[in-house]
Structure formats: structure tokens, C-alpha cells
Design an enzyme around this catalytic site. Structure first.
Site, PDB file in Angstrom:
ATOM      1  N   PRO A 140      36.983  46.922  43.212  1.00 16.24           N
ATOM      2  CA  PRO A 140      35.825  46.553  44.074  1.00 16.24           C
ATOM      3  C   PRO A 140      34.533  46.034  42.966  1.00 16.24           C
ATOM      4  O   PRO A 140      33.487  45.469  43.630  1.00 16.24           O
ATOM      5  CB  PRO A 140      35.307  47.979  44.407  1.00 16.24           C
ATOM      6  CG  PRO A 140      36.022  48.880  43.459  1.00 16.24           C
ATOM      7  CD  PRO A 140      37.132  48.424  43.060  1.00 16.24           C
ATOM      8  N   LYS A 141      34.807  45.935  41.792  1.00 18.22           N
ATOM      9  CA  LYS A 141      33.735  45.555  40.819  1.00 18.22           C
ATOM     10  C   LYS A 141      34.100  44.326  40.237  1.00 18.22           C
ATOM     11  O   LYS A 141      33.621  43.853  38.843  1.00 18.22           O
ATOM     12  CB  LYS A 141      33.404  46.743  39.753  1.00 18.22           C
ATOM     13  CG  LYS A 141      32.630  47.770  40.207  1.00 18.22           C
ATOM     14  CD  LYS A 141      32.005  48.664  39.402  1.00 18.22           C
ATOM     15  CE  LYS A 141      31.089  49.443  40.187  1.00 18.22           C
ATOM     16  NZ  LYS A 141      30.405  50.450  39.132  1.00 18.22           N
ATOM     17  N   ASN A 142      34.852  43.474  40.714  1.00 17.44           N
ATOM     18  CA  ASN A 142      35.398  42.389  40.309  1.00 17.44           C
ATOM     19  C   ASN A 142      34.771  40.991  40.873  1.00 17.44           C
ATOM     20  O   ASN A 142      34.976  41.005  42.077  1.00 17.44           O
ATOM     21  CB  ASN A 142      36.942  42.295  40.506  1.00 17.44           C
ATOM     22  CG  ASN A 142      37.531  41.138  39.984  1.00 17.44           C
ATOM     23  OD1 ASN A 142      37.423  39.930  40.514  1.00 17.44           O
ATOM     24  ND2 ASN A 142      38.242  41.102  38.916  1.00 17.44           N
TER      25      ASN A 142
END
Ligand SMILES: [Zn+2]
Lengths: 332, 333
Positions: A111-113
């Protein structure tokens, strides 16, 4: 990131797949030593060897599309893989609905890409369909309420497709869950600023909302910052709003010494001085007293900052005294 | 719901002095160890990896331990002849981030002649949009990071006239928030890393006057936690790279003395790994070249004299910036 030393028993290396035997993998060009020596797992070497080859041949095929999936799984942050995947999708005219589901699954894993969220945005743009985005970002924010990428994507779809109607409700839920969630307070400002507007009624409503939240948790940087932010849209300024100033004075009288409260009162004093409207509550002496209290007791780690302000207020008190002396001279 | 501040506690047995030799050894041999897990991942950001390692080595005056000629050859082979941009690695797609890293590395080596400078200028200029913002690559992601990459890159090449600087500044200013900070796009939440990018852009464009300096600097000081470390947003854990972004922004604002230097220095030193060398994001975590650079650069800003002076805007040795006759703006207080 997925583990590159993955041991999936069903995994067949590309070099053993008959449908790929027309392709010669290209090994990694290691570049200069020692900064860039790379030790990859066998699986990584295998997949990326074929990926490099496909890239070089500029092959836009179904099997190449599938290969990018394996490459993404090994490293979702590789922006070249995503770019190539989009090139293939365009060339093949693939059904993009299944691509939506696929990206969603990658977002759930990483989710943090940056790349994944960007891929998502391109798909929404291609299809001009934002119907799934509020739910998708809601899910991501349930996992991490401060996920910057998810918030950016959410703001983009809301702004682009005009999806403001439910947003205040959503923000309120997040603030109720965690009153210190700065991202949620920022989103509140975003909705006011881009959609609801700063009518006097809205400003007063927001002030009441924020004061309620501060009453609940006094030491909350985000809420105090938001209060300052909305008061920028109140013609009366920081200290002209009776609701706000009596709220602050009550807290102070009840022995609340949160640095944010004291800092806020200092800003009120500062504004009164600048507007030349000092009174018994908001004046340089009080600001000086509060700066001293913060520097020596309530916010010691920022002593230097409070001392800087202190000096500034001392100077303007000095000027005030000189001014009033000047006035006395004239009267005499 | 938690009412306690998110922070770390520094242990008594933490490193308390600067282990320069360890860090130099660490960077010199980084990646040689085949078990380095993170090495599986670095191809896609290799160009930045070279910038982090080389800058760190330069600051320690150890850059002779880096394979200079090989690095220059590598950069040459990463330039795309068509667009002029530079990619993270051979055969990857050109991107602003890696174009900047490559230019920074060549500037430190005083070898900007090694690449097609016209190509780089063409690439960067082609990324600017009507509203003054910049794309990162042809896929059109807009972010204030790319504005900073663009002006840093072109100023190092003395080619600022090839973009619309006024518009670039206007876009960055449109990302200013009600708390005085900046985010990635208009309306995005304030974030220390992006504040660094925006303040840095204004510093290079000499428009620092447009900032609400006291308010912004206070927000930045608020990032300091009882451990001495700095976080990037309210209620987040401290992180060494955020310490750099906050400190460098405060330096450009000429207000770095507002943070508590002693406890911050303790936090940075505690992020060293006394065995492997290198710095990590927080005490006890695995070290990497990225945090190693920001640890050293941070200590330099705090006045540590065993490290060369670092320029807060460019995150490069001050001597390189002086040699290029660049004068990024520092605000007068
Ligand atoms: Zn970090």
C-alpha cells in the site's frame, strides 16, 4: 516487498517453460563495482532475465503481460516494469476491468508504493471510471489512516470527478476514531476549501466542531493547527471571535497548560499587537509571560524558539513604552 | 486510542560517538555480501544508490574508495539518447529522480562533460506542465518532488533559463497549506520531506521571501520528539531521514538553532550500527546507504567538524556548490 528468495514448490522457472524456449534471457549488467553488485535469488534472475529480453525485443504479447506480473510480484517498486505493462495493455487492447482487480490486489500487498497507485490512476483516467476509488482508498486508510498515497489518490478522484458529497461524513468517522489523525484534519480542510466554501456559517460550524474535539483531547497539535487554519477565514481574526477566546480563557483558568493552548494565546496577543488592539487579555506582557513559561517549563525542547519569540515581544513592549512616553511628552 | 506520544527510547548501550571508519568500510563493501537481502531490490534505484553512497563518502573525505571511472561509464550508458533523460539502471526508463542523481554525481566528480547535457536539459524542460508543475516521467505523475529535481538539476547545469521559473515557483506556492507547510500537490497534507523539496525549490529560485518563515519553522520544530529525533508529520515515529529533511529546511530558513541540537545529535548517533557500520532509520534497525547519507549530512549541519560541510539545499558537499559558483538562498532572520 515480496521475498526474493521465495520457494514456491509449484514454481516453474521461465528457462524450463517450453512456450518461452524461443527467447534467450539477458543477464543483469552489473555496472560499476562495488556500489552496485547485485545478488539476486535464482527466481529473480530468471524472471528478470526474460523481462530484459522481452523489453529489448519490444514484445507486446499476452505472455509478456503475464511476465510483468511475476516481475511486479518480485519487486512492485520497479517503475520500468509498470510502464512496460501499460504499454502492453494499450497495444493489446486488454479488458481493463480485470486489470482493476489486479491492481487492487497489489495495492493491498504494497500500500505504500508509488508505482502501484500511479498505475491505478492511469487506469481510472483511461476508463474515466472512478466508481471503485472511494471504497478502495477507504480500505487502504482502514489499514493505515495516514497512508499518504491513499490520501493523494482519494483527493485526486474527489477533485476530478466531483465526489465530495459523502466526504465530511467519512472524515468525521476518522477523526472520531483518532482525534489526532492529522491526515483526516487536512482532508476536512480540503473539503471546506474546494467544495463547501468559507461562508460565515461554515466557519462558525467548524470552530464549534474543532473546539469540541480540543475539549476532548487538549494536547492535540492537529486540531489546534486546524483551528488556526479556519480562523484565517474569519474576518474577526484569531482574537476577535468571542467563542474562541472564552473557550481558551476557560481552559487556561482550569489550569490547562498544553503548549498548544499557550502558543495559541501567544498568537492572539501577537495579532492584537499587530492590529494595535491590545487589551487586558491580549498584550505583550502576557505573551512574554507565556513564552517564559513554555521555554522554562512546558515545552523545554523548543526553548530556543520560545526565547526568539520572547525577544520579539520584549522589543515591541519597549516600543510601546517609548511610544506612550512620547505621547506623555506631547501632553505635557 | 493512544494518548501517549509515538516515540522511541534511546538505550544506554547505544553508540555515542561517530564511527567514521566503520561507515566508510560499510559503504565500500556494500552489496559485496551476497546475503544482503535489500540487494535483491536495488536495480531499479541504482542511480540514487550511487548518489547516496558517493555523497556520504565525499562528506567523509573517502570518495577515492569509489570506482570513479566505472561509475561515470555506468551513468553514460543510462542516458536515453531519444528523450535525453537518465534512468536508474541500464535499459530502464528515464526518470527525473535518476536524472538528478546522475547530475549530482557528475557534478561532484566535476565530469558533467561525460553526458549529453543538452539532452538532460531537453528532458527536464519537457516535463514542465502548463501550471508550472513537473512530471516525473512520461506517465504524468505530478509531485513537488519533481519540481525540486528539475530546478536542482538545471541549476547544477547553469541552465535555469530553459524552464519557466516563475511558473515553477507559483506551482510550489500553490501547495502551501494552512499550517505553513507543504505537500505533494495543492491540498495534500504537509510532510517534512515535501517541505524540504518546496523550500529547496524556493531556495534555488531565490524566492524564500514567499514563505511564512516563523510559522513554517515552528511547525518543523514541532517535529522534534522527547527522544531528540524528528518525525515527518504529527503523531508519526521519528526517523533519521526526516531528521535531515527537517534540519535542512530549518537551515535554509536560518533557524536550525531552534531545535534541541544536543538531543538530536544523540538520536542520530544512536542510529549507527556499531558492528556493521552505517545508519538506520531508527536505533536498532538495519542500516542502508540512504540513511547513512542523511545521518552524516545531519551531523554536518549540526556542526560536527570531522565531516565536511554539507549544503542544506543540494545535500552535496559545500565545496562542490562553491566550485560551481551556486548560491542557493538562505533566509535572513
Ligand atoms: Zn527514513
Amino acid at each position: 516487498m515480496s521475498d526474493c528468495s521465495d520457494h514456491d514448490p509449484n514454481w516453474v522457472p521461465y528457462k524450463e517453460r517450453p512456450e518461452w524456449n524461443d527467447v534467450t534471457p539477458i543477464p543483469e549488467n552489473d555496472g560499476p563495482n562495488p556500489v552496485v553488485v547485485i545478488a539476486h535469488s535464482e527466481k529473480f534472475e530468471d524472471v528478470y532475465g526474460y523481462f530484459r529480453s522481452v523489453l529489448q525485443r519490444n514484445e507486446k504479447s499476452k505472455r509478456a503481460l503475464h511476465l510483468t506480473k511475476d516481475a511486479v510480484e518480485l519487486n512492485p517498486a520497479n517503475y520500468t516494469v509498470w510502464q512496460y505493462r501499460r504499454d502492453i495493455l494499450k497495444t493489446l487492447n486488454t479488458n481493463l476491468q480485470s486489470e482493476f482487480a489486479y491492481v487492487e490486489s497489489v495495492i493491498k500487498q504494497s500500500p505504500k508504493n508509488y508505482q502501484v497507485w500511479h498505475h491505478r490512476r492511469v487506469l481510472v483516467e483511461w476508463l474515466q471510471d472512478a466508481s471503485l476509488e472511494l471504497e478502495l482508498t477507504k480500505d487502504a486508510l482502514e489499514q493505515d489512516p495516514k497512508n499518504y498515497h491513499a490520501w493523494q489518490h482519494r483527493q485526486w478522484v474527489i477533485k476530478t470527478f466531483g465526489l465530495y458529497s459523502q466526504e465530511m461524513e467519512f472524515v468525521d468517522i476518522l477523526i472520531t476514531e483518532d482525534v489526532r489523525n492529522n491526515s483526516a484534519w487536512n482532508q476536512r480542510y480540503f473539503v471546506l476549501n474546494n467544495h463547501l466554501g468559507w461562508s460565515d456559517l461554515n466557519v462558525q460550524k467548524e470552530i464549534c466542531y474543532t473546539l469540541e474535539k480540543i475539549k476532548f483531547v487538549k494536547n492535540n497539535e492537529s486540531a489546534w493547527n486546524y483551528l488556526r487554519g479556519i480562523l484565517l477565514h474569519d474576518k474577526r481574526g484569531l482574537c476577535g471571535n468571542a467563542v474562541v477566546s472564552s473557550f481558551c480563557e476557560d481552559l487556561y483558568k482550569n489550569k490547562c497548560r498544553s503548549p498548544y493552548l499557550l502558543a495559541f494565546i501567544i498568537d492572539m496577543c501577537d495579532e492584537a499587537i499587530k492590529k494595535d488592539e491590545t487589551n487586558c487579555l491580549y498584550n505583550p506582557e502576557r505573551a512574554i509571560e507565556l513564552c517564559e513559561a513554555l521555554a522554562s517549563k512546558y515545552d523545554k525542547i523548543r526553548t530556543k524558539y520560545w526565547n526568539y519569540l520572547l525577544e520579539r515581544f520584549r522589543k515591541c513592549r519597549g516600543e510601546q513604552i517609548i511610544n506612550s512616553n512620547g505621547l506623555m511628552d506631547e501632553i505635557e | 486510542m493512544s494518548f501517549t506520544t509515538k516515540d522511541v527510547v534511546l538505550k544506554e548501550d547505544r553508540p555515542k560517538s561517530l564511527l567514521l571508519q566503520k561507515h566508510s568500510d560499510y559503504l565500500a563493501s556494500y552489496g559485496l555480501n551476497k546475503d544482503d537481502y535489500e540487494y535483491c531490490m536495488t536495480e531499479y534505484l541504482r542511480m540514487s544508490g550511487i548518489y547516496w553512497s558517493l555523497t556520504a563518502m565525499e562528506l567523509m573525505d573517502q570518495s577515492s574508495r569509489m570506482p570513479k571511472e566505472e561509475i561515470i561509464e555506468f551513468i553514460k550508458s543510462c542516458q536515453d539518447s531519444e528523450s535525453g533523460g537518465i534512468s536508474a539502471s541500464i535499459n530502464h526508463d528515464p526518470h527525473m529522480l535518476y536524472t538528478l542523481s546522475a547530475v549530482q554525481v557528475l557534478a561532484m566528480y566535476d565530469r558533467l562533460d561525460a553526458i549529453d547535457v543538452e539532452g538532460v536539459v531537453r528532458f527536464v524542460a519537457s516535463m514542465q506542465q502548463e501550471d508550472g508543475s513537473f512530471y516525473g516521467d512520461k506517465w504524468g505523475e505530478v509531485d513537488t518532488r519533481f519540481s525540486f529535481c528539475a530546478v536542482m538539476c538545471l541549476s547544477l547545469l547553469h541552465r535555469m533559463e530553459d524552464i519557466n521559473v516563475n511558473k515553477a515557483v507559483d506551482f510550489v506556492l500553490s501547495c502551501m497549506n494552512f499550517d505553513g507547510g507543504f505537500g505533494s500537490k495543492p491540498g495534500s497534507e504537509s510532510h517534512a520531506g515535501l517541505i524540504y523539496c518546496c523550500v529547496g525549490t524556493l531556495s534555488i529560485c531565490k524566492r524564500m521571501d514567499a514563505l511564512h518563515a516563523d510559522e513554517l519553522a515552528w511547525w518543523l520544530c514541532e517535529r522534534q520528539l522527547p527522544s531528540g529525533g524528528l518525525n515527518g508529520r504529527p503523531e508519526k515515529l521519528p526517523d533519521l531521514c526526516y531528521s535531515w529533511w527537517v534540519m535542512s529546511s530549518l537551515s535554509m530558513l536560518n533557524r536550525i538553532h531552534w531545535v534541541d541540537k544536543k538531543s538530536l545529535e544523540q538520536f542520530i548517533l544512536a542510529c549507527q550500527d556499531a558492528e556493521t557500520g552505517g545508519f538506520s532509520d531508527r536505533p536498532g534497525d538495519i542500516t542502508d546507504p540512504f540513511h547513512t547519507l542523511f545521518g552524516l549530512a545531519g551531523l554536518s549541519l549540526l556542526g560536527n567538524t570531522s565531516i565536511k560541510a554539507v549544503n542544506p539545499t543540494y545535500c552535496m558537499p559545500q565545496e562542490t556548490i562553491d566550485k560551481l559558483k551556486l548560491e542557493p538562498q538562505i533566509l535572513h532572520i
